[in-house]
Design an enzyme around this catalytic site. Structure first.
Site, PDB file in Angstrom:
ATOM      1  N   GLU A 148      -0.525   1.745  -9.000  1.00 54.69           N
ATOM      2  CA  GLU A 148      -0.314   0.361  -8.216  1.00 54.69           C
ATOM      3  C   GLU A 148      -1.276  -0.905  -7.079  1.00 54.69           C
ATOM      4  O   GLU A 148      -1.468  -0.078  -6.502  1.00 54.69           O
ATOM      5  CB  GLU A 148       1.292   0.479  -8.100  1.00 54.69           C
ATOM      6  N   HIS A 180      -7.600  10.786  -1.597  1.00 49.66           N
ATOM      7  CA  HIS A 180      -8.182   9.948  -2.531  1.00 49.66           C
ATOM      8  C   HIS A 180      -7.603  10.366  -4.494  1.00 49.66           C
ATOM      9  O   HIS A 180      -6.490  11.254  -4.062  1.00 49.66           O
ATOM     10  CB  HIS A 180      -9.572  10.316  -3.101  1.00 49.66           C
TER      11      HIS A 180
END
Length: 415
Positions: A148, A180
């Site tokens: 998102e 990450h």
């Protein structure tokens, strides 16, 4: 989905910092890459040296103690971006994801862009012309993980003075916390070579990392790191069909990494969100703890064995998403350690994880009763459904989203 207070009404002005570029100017000299051991030492965090790694919180695999109902879906990782016109092509053309849908919030001046690797036979999303409530309802019925990307309007304008977001890996910025995303592919060397040729910044070339496989790291247009991991297991080397972007056929969105102070507390929290404690990979100064919702019970002989390469190989054959909790040894007992940054105050960047559940209100009540902090009570958010926010033991936000449709089953990307 973005938490409402995360969207400013005007762009932030930050002096002395600039947005990290997607590509390096062709005239710039190449930057020498550190060795894998040096790179990982920097990437994982400032260490507290110990003679040997501590034992895991308990022997994995360990089944969930869910407080959020049956079959919750680890559905999203939210990252703030400066310019969707630059970020979108990275996630589609480079990583080969599909742009699933966009949700717009004009009153709050921000937009949400969702990307993922949907099943090939999935029916198309409602068109952009459909009511936003319908598009959100479709999204909250997806069983697979998404990225998102949150765009606060105005940050893309060079005249705004916006200085960029923090990628979560810089101790000097004060923003260390989020680490990450991880994508599993058949051939990291070929994938990273193609990305570098296309102008993507490579922060670690593809190569072995100790005894746990071949990996690389690249940066997206805002500087967020993406780990590229070599696939292992039955599907390794057998991917067919068209390449997804530049990473080859059949990539899997496999992990989101967060640094944690105390793995015992953090593993317990994520098990309460319905995840299984899968396995741990321990190194001299840090350990990685993986949780997910596998479609089948993980094999204890592999996931919990003392053979680190075997456990890593089993993990890199996964076809469903995991939460990777990185523990730098000693932080859990270091009174001077100030904790990690959750990305929602300056320097901002990472926003939250998102879980789709069948009853947000009941989940919030159960997590509160277990002693977890509720940041936003369950309730409607604009025309995008019912949501809530809770905080994990390190303060990272977790969004709980009301499921649309049936409960389904834990997701694994079809081979």
């Amino acid at each position: 989905m973005a938490f409402a207070v995360a969207a400013p009404t005007r762009p932030r002005v930050t002096s002395g910092r600039r947005a990290l570029p997607w590509s390096r100017p062709s005239s710039a000299p190449p930057v020498a890459s550190p060795s894998p051991s040096v790179w990982r030492a920097r990437h994982a965090a400032a260490r507290v040296t110990m003679a040997s790694p501590p034992p895991p919180p308990s022997s994995p695999p360990q089944t969930p103690t869910s407080l959020v109902g049956a079959n919750p879906i680890f559905a999203q990782t939210m990252l703030r971006i400066a310019d969707p016109a630059r970020s979108g092509p990275f996630y589609t053309d480079i990583l080969g994801m599909t742009h699933l849908t966009t949700l717009e919030f004009p009153d709050l001046k921000f937009s949400l862009y969702f990307y993922g690797y949907p099943p090939a036979d999935e029916a198309p999303a409602p068109p952009a012309s459909a009511p936003q409530a319908d598009r959100a309802a479709w999204l909250w019925a997806r069983p697979y993980p998404t990225v998102e990307l949150t765009h606060n309007w105005g940050t893309e304008d060079p005249a705004s003075g916006f200085g960029g977001y923090d990628n979560g890996n810089d101790a000097e910025s004060g923003g260390r916390g989020y680490g990450h995303l991880g994508v599993i592919v058949d051939d990291p060397v070929a994938a990273v070579g193609a990305m570098e040729a296309a102008g993507v910044k490579v922060t670690r070339p593809a190569g072995p990392f100790q005894d746990v496989g071949v990996l690389a790291f690249v940066a997206d247009p805002d500087g967020y790191l993406v780990e590229i991991i070599s696939r292992v297991g039955p599907a390794a080397g057998g991917a067919t069909g068209a390449s997804a972007g530049l990473v080859g056929p059949d990539p899997v969105l496999a992990q989101t990494m967060l640094r944690v102070r105390d793995p015992g507390a953090s593993v317990a929290f994520y098990r309460r969100l319905g995840l299984t404690y899968l396995t741990a990979l321990s190194f001299d100064s840090f350990s990685l703890h993986f949780l997910g919702a596998p479609p089948v019970e993980p094999p204890a002989t592999e996931a919990g064995s003392d053979d680190r390469p075997t456990r890593a190989s089993w993990l890199w054959g996964f076809r469903s998403p995991t939460v990777e909790l990185t523990h730098n040894h000693g932080t859990e007992t270091d009174a001077a350690f100030g904790g990690y940054h959750n990305g929602n105050s300056e320097p901002r960047g990472f926003g939250h994880l998102g879980f789709i559940v069948s009853d947000v209100g009941a989940a919030v009540d159960a997590l509160r009763a277990a002693g977890h902090r509720v940041v936003r009570e369950a309730g409607p958010f604009a025309d995008a459904g019912v949501i809530a926010f809770v905080a994990d033991p390190d303060g990272y936000l977790v969004e709980l989203i009301q499921r649309e449709g049936g409960e389904g089953a834990p997701y694994a990307k079809p081979i």
